[in-house]
Write a protein that holds these residues in place. Structure first.
Motif, PDB file in Angstrom:
ATOM      1  N   ARG A 232       0.821  -1.201   0.000  1.00 28.33           N
ATOM      2  CA  ARG A 232       0.000   0.000   0.000  1.00 28.33           C
ATOM      3  C   ARG A 232       0.857   1.254   0.000  1.00 28.33           C
ATOM      4  O   ARG A 232       0.553   2.221  -0.691  1.00 28.33           O
ATOM      5  CB  ARG A 232      -0.952  -0.030   1.202  1.00 28.33           C
ATOM      6  CG  ARG A 232      -1.901  -1.235   1.119  1.00 28.33           C
ATOM      7  CD  ARG A 232      -2.913  -1.263   2.236  1.00 28.33           C
ATOM      8  NE  ARG A 232      -2.262  -1.460   3.528  1.00 28.33           N
ATOM      9  CZ  ARG A 232      -2.887  -1.944   4.599  1.00 28.33           C
ATOM     10  NH1 ARG A 232      -4.167  -2.269   4.534  1.00 28.33           N
ATOM     11  NH2 ARG A 232      -2.245  -2.091   5.735  1.00 28.33           N
ATOM     12  N   TRP A 233       1.967   1.201   0.769  1.00 26.92           N
ATOM     13  CA  TRP A 233       2.827   2.379   0.821  1.00 26.92           C
ATOM     14  C   TRP A 233       3.420   2.712  -0.553  1.00 26.92           C
ATOM     15  O   TRP A 233       3.737   3.868  -0.816  1.00 26.92           O
ATOM     16  CB  TRP A 233       3.944   2.170   1.850  1.00 26.92           C
ATOM     17  CG  TRP A 233       3.470   2.259   3.280  1.00 26.92           C
ATOM     18  CD1 TRP A 233       2.283   2.783   3.720  1.00 26.92           C
ATOM     19  CD2 TRP A 233       4.170   1.824   4.457  1.00 26.92           C
ATOM     20  NE1 TRP A 233       2.213   2.702   5.093  1.00 26.92           N
ATOM     21  CE2 TRP A 233       3.348   2.120   5.577  1.00 26.92           C
ATOM     22  CE3 TRP A 233       5.421   1.224   4.677  1.00 26.92           C
ATOM     23  CZ2 TRP A 233       3.738   1.828   6.888  1.00 26.92           C
ATOM     24  CZ3 TRP A 233       5.800   0.937   5.980  1.00 26.92           C
ATOM     25  CH2 TRP A 233       4.976   1.232   7.067  1.00 26.92           C
ATOM     26  N   SER A 234       3.557   1.714  -1.419  1.00 31.66           N
ATOM     27  CA  SER A 234       4.188   1.978  -2.719  1.00 31.66           C
ATOM     28  C   SER A 234       3.282   2.744  -3.669  1.00 31.66           C
ATOM     29  O   SER A 234       3.733   3.230  -4.698  1.00 31.66           O
ATOM     30  CB  SER A 234       4.644   0.669  -3.372  1.00 31.66           C
ATOM     31  OG  SER A 234       3.533  -0.062  -3.861  1.00 31.66           O
ATOM     32  N   PHE A 235       2.007   2.871  -3.341  1.00 34.90           N
ATOM     33  CA  PHE A 235       1.174   3.713  -4.215  1.00 34.90           C
ATOM     34  C   PHE A 235       0.279   4.681  -3.443  1.00 34.90           C
ATOM     35  O   PHE A 235      -0.395   5.501  -4.063  1.00 34.90           O
ATOM     36  CB  PHE A 235       0.356   2.881  -5.221  1.00 34.90           C
ATOM     37  CG  PHE A 235      -0.669   1.948  -4.615  1.00 34.90           C
ATOM     38  CD1 PHE A 235      -1.957   2.404  -4.330  1.00 34.90           C
ATOM     39  CD2 PHE A 235      -0.359   0.635  -4.347  1.00 34.90           C
ATOM     40  CE1 PHE A 235      -2.901   1.551  -3.791  1.00 34.90           C
ATOM     41  CE2 PHE A 235      -1.297  -0.234  -3.795  1.00 34.90           C
ATOM     42  CZ  PHE A 235      -2.582   0.226  -3.525  1.00 34.90           C
ATOM     43  N   MET A 236       0.303   4.652  -2.118  1.00 38.66           N
ATOM     44  CA  MET A 236      -0.550   5.563  -1.360  1.00 38.66           C
ATOM     45  C   MET A 236       0.167   6.408  -0.313  1.00 38.66           C
ATOM     46  O   MET A 236      -0.264   7.513  -0.025  1.00 38.66           O
ATOM     47  CB  MET A 236      -1.662   4.786  -0.645  1.00 38.66           C
ATOM     48  CG  MET A 236      -2.678   4.166  -1.585  1.00 38.66           C
ATOM     49  SD  MET A 236      -4.190   3.620  -0.731  1.00 38.66           S
ATOM     50  CE  MET A 236      -3.549   2.259   0.267  1.00 38.66           C
ATOM     51  N   GLY A 237       1.223   5.900   0.299  1.00 35.46           N
ATOM     52  CA  GLY A 237       1.803   6.593   1.449  1.00 35.46           C
ATOM     53  C   GLY A 237       1.011   6.295   2.715  1.00 35.46           C
ATOM     54  O   GLY A 237      -0.098   5.758   2.666  1.00 35.46           O
ATOM     55  N   PRO A 238       1.575   6.635   3.892  1.00 37.44           N
ATOM     56  CA  PRO A 238       0.984   6.217   5.162  1.00 37.44           C
ATOM     57  C   PRO A 238      -0.320   6.931   5.516  1.00 37.44           C
ATOM     58  O   PRO A 238      -1.210   6.312   6.106  1.00 37.44           O
ATOM     59  CB  PRO A 238       2.079   6.541   6.187  1.00 37.44           C
ATOM     60  CG  PRO A 238       2.929   7.584   5.541  1.00 37.44           C
ATOM     61  CD  PRO A 238       2.889   7.295   4.071  1.00 37.44           C
ATOM     62  N   GLU A 240      -2.689   8.338   3.403  1.00 36.84           N
ATOM     63  CA  GLU A 240      -3.809   7.864   2.596  1.00 36.84           C
ATOM     64  C   GLU A 240      -4.179   6.430   2.982  1.00 36.84           C
ATOM     65  O   GLU A 240      -5.364   6.071   3.009  1.00 36.84           O
ATOM     66  CB  GLU A 240      -3.500   7.951   1.088  1.00 36.84           C
ATOM     67  CG  GLU A 240      -4.694   7.484   0.266  1.00 36.84           C
ATOM     68  CD  GLU A 240      -4.726   8.018  -1.170  1.00 36.84           C
ATOM     69  OE1 GLU A 240      -3.651   8.292  -1.729  1.00 36.84           O
ATOM     70  OE2 GLU A 240      -5.839   8.161  -1.703  1.00 36.84           O
TER      71      GLU A 240
ATOM     72  N   ASP B 222       3.133  11.638   2.379  1.00 36.51           N
ATOM     73  CA  ASP B 222       2.704  10.505   1.552  1.00 36.51           C
ATOM     74  C   ASP B 222       3.572  10.363   0.299  1.00 36.51           C
ATOM     75  O   ASP B 222       3.965   9.253  -0.075  1.00 36.51           O
ATOM     76  CB  ASP B 222       1.229  10.668   1.150  1.00 36.51           C
ATOM     77  CG  ASP B 222       0.278  10.066   2.198  1.00 36.51           C
ATOM     78  OD1 ASP B 222       0.756   9.482   3.189  1.00 36.51           O
ATOM     79  OD2 ASP B 222      -0.946  10.187   2.017  1.00 36.51           O
ATOM     80  N   VAL B 225       6.886   8.659   0.805  1.00 36.42           N
ATOM     81  CA  VAL B 225       6.818   7.198   0.879  1.00 36.42           C
ATOM     82  C   VAL B 225       6.436   6.606  -0.479  1.00 36.42           C
ATOM     83  O   VAL B 225       7.133   5.751  -1.014  1.00 36.42           O
ATOM     84  CB  VAL B 225       5.843   6.750   1.994  1.00 36.42           C
ATOM     85  CG1 VAL B 225       5.678   5.231   2.000  1.00 36.42           C
ATOM     86  CG2 VAL B 225       6.352   7.234   3.353  1.00 36.42           C
ATOM     87  N   GLY B 230       8.658   3.705  -0.409  1.00 34.24           N
ATOM     88  CA  GLY B 230       7.758   2.581  -0.630  1.00 34.24           C
ATOM     89  C   GLY B 230       8.137   1.696  -1.803  1.00 34.24           C
ATOM     90  O   GLY B 230       7.805   0.511  -1.822  1.00 34.24           O
ATOM     91  N   ARG B 286      -6.093  15.934   4.951  1.00 38.13           N
ATOM     92  CA  ARG B 286      -6.488  14.849   4.059  1.00 38.13           C
ATOM     93  C   ARG B 286      -7.712  15.223   3.213  1.00 38.13           C
ATOM     94  O   ARG B 286      -7.793  14.890   2.029  1.00 38.13           O
ATOM     95  CB  ARG B 286      -6.814  13.586   4.870  1.00 38.13           C
ATOM     96  CG  ARG B 286      -5.622  12.737   5.226  1.00 38.13           C
ATOM     97  CD  ARG B 286      -4.891  12.208   4.014  1.00 38.13           C
ATOM     98  NE  ARG B 286      -5.772  11.427   3.135  1.00 38.13           N
ATOM     99  CZ  ARG B 286      -5.503  11.184   1.851  1.00 38.13           C
ATOM    100  NH1 ARG B 286      -4.410  11.649   1.280  1.00 38.13           N
ATOM    101  NH2 ARG B 286      -6.340  10.481   1.130  1.00 38.13           N
TER     102      ARG B 286
END
Lengths: 319, 319
Positions: A232-238, A240, B222, B225, B230, B286
């Motif tokens: 999830r972090w690879s396309f959203m960040g923490p 989101e 975000d 990451v 990420g 957000r």
């Protein structure tokens, strides 16, 4: 990732042509800019353009540049003095050794020969610019532009002004970086490690403590991230990620899980630096999974994975 | 991800059929197992199989199951009592509310009706099993099997024995989870938050503090990451990442960067829980990027991204 040509008639200068500097050279040349490359160490200087050309061939093979590798490499010019590199340059990206005295010495050297309007970005990964760039003629035009390695694959770059950096400098470098296809993060206060390495530090500290305390092996901790959190972090960040993880969004999430996370935070007190015995244990743990003589091959594997990742970002229109 | 059929003639029971429980039902049914689904709440119970069938259609569309969605859904059977669910089951996965009293009550209820050999996994995301599973007949056969949501897409599962869990239970659940295609992490000591949520807690705590202190916005954190850290974590994890980031490997890296990371850790003291004012600020930040009425649509986007991610893992032979 091929962002087309940036509107600038002046070259960019790379000062310090190790892995980070030579990586930056690729990122600028790929975007159509003329790049002058300088390194005080003759051996590093000689290796830079051949290495960059090899990387450009790999980028081309992954569909990450449209032009031929030779065309892009043709924009790279090795020069043999600092003055020759930065004379008439629009922008200087310095990537010399991450040491305060070395960075300060370079800034005073640049100050002695720089044009009145050159902008200077520093690849410093954690030392704020105010620690080495102040009280010079160039000071208002120096800013941190910290990449992830390699910058031609991983797009994030942290911009961190010093206390003496003027707003025009930040605006110029932001425009330049966006223009060559980087993803710009604005760090608004100087803080050790900036954002990227502070986030990495926080996660690594917990990871090392869990390994030390016998809770999980390095391999199991890696699995937890690469087969779990990292997706999830690879396309959203923490932010989101947690915003989407409670019915009413992030505030709802914080009310539900904040107490657990605070309890976890309180349980991790200052437990000292990583001592030699712990470092030796982590080293031993990793070497069970990757013998030392396979490190270089595994780095090539990583770079190929990053190229695949970058190619997919282009396909899905995320980059 | 379609792992073929597991060798077991007995069904699996799902107790608690909200998002997590219904997600588990998909993971087991996809692997060929007969699944009995039970929820004490009639409304949740009714929604579970239709929802799962919809998810199975999406999985099929992404090439993540070979069988027809209807064939897989046909292995799901709704039952209307706890006893009907677990009678003659080989394995029970409980995913009831994350509250100590609720988990304890369920364990005593299961204890009253369970066969002598049924194995029970709990989806608890942070509470150790010793806090709610001890001193019952079933205690040696209860273990935490904590997934990431949704478990049929993100493979990691943390196995955490209680002080009374016997080794045969851990071995059984590890074999079952590997058999249905999950990635098993063995957590060797009970600790609040286990490995996954402790790592997430550490990163989130730093992220919230950086936002609170005006260092960077939620969106910029975000970006740091998702466009930086990420990428590597999604296929390597944190230890392999640093092992490859210094010429001589992880010990070399620790000697170079350990002092910086320790300095960063020392600078982040206990700064209290996330207070309502901070939560409101993060919520506001957000909502600038994602209005509340778009949360549901964005969750669908996330799930589609996770399906793409899973499909690529299958292609590249990583899963």
């Amino acid at each position: 990732m091929n962002k087309g040509h940036i509107d600038t008639s002046k070259p960019v200068a790379i000062v310090g042509a190790g892995l980070v500097g030579a990586g930056w050279a690729i990122a600028f040349a790929r975007a159509g800019l003329a790049v002058r490359v300088y390194d005080a160490n003759a051996r590093i200087a000689e290796a830079a353009i051949p290495w960059a050309t090899g990387q450009l061939r790999a980028l081309h093979a992954h569909g990450l540049i449209d032009e031929s590798p030779e065309t892009v490499a043709g924009r790279l010019q090795m020069v043999d003095s600092l003055e020759a590199a930065i004379s008439d340059a629009a922008y200087v990206q310095e990537s010399v050794l991450e040491r305060l005295d070395v960075k300060r010495k370079l800034m005073t050297d640049i100050d002695a020969v720089a044009d009145a309007d050159v902008i200077i970005g520093s690849s410093s990964s954690g030392m704020p610019a105010s620690a080495f760039s102040c009280d010079l003629t160039i000071s208002p035009r120096v800013i941190i532009a910290h990449p992830v390695n390699p910058p031609y694959l991983v797009p994030v770059v942290e911009l961190v002004p010093s206390t003496q950096t003027v707003a025009e400098t930040t605006a110029f470098v932001e425009k330049l970086m966006v223009g060559i296809g980087q993803s710009v993060v604005r760090v608004r206060k100087e803080i050790e490690g900036f954002v990227l390495n502070r986030l990495q530090a926080a996660l690594l500290r917990e990871a090392w403590a869990l390994q030390r305390d016998g809770v999980a092996s390095c391999e199991d901790i890696d699995k937890t991230v690469r087969d779990g959190l990292g997706w999830r972090w690879s396309f959203m960040g923490p932010f989101e990620t947690i915003d989407l993880n409670a019915p009413e969004g992030v505030a709802d999430y914080a009310r539900r899980l904040g107490p657990l996370y605070y309890s976890i935070a309180k349980s991790r007190v200052d437990d000292g630096p990583w001592d030699p015995e712990l470092i030796a244990r982590v080293e031993h743990d990793r070497r069970q999974h990757l013998p030392a003589d396979e490190l270089a091959a595994r780095r090539n594997w990583r770079d190929a994975k990053l190229m695949e990742f970058a190619a997919r970002q282009v396909e899905s229109g995320e980059s």
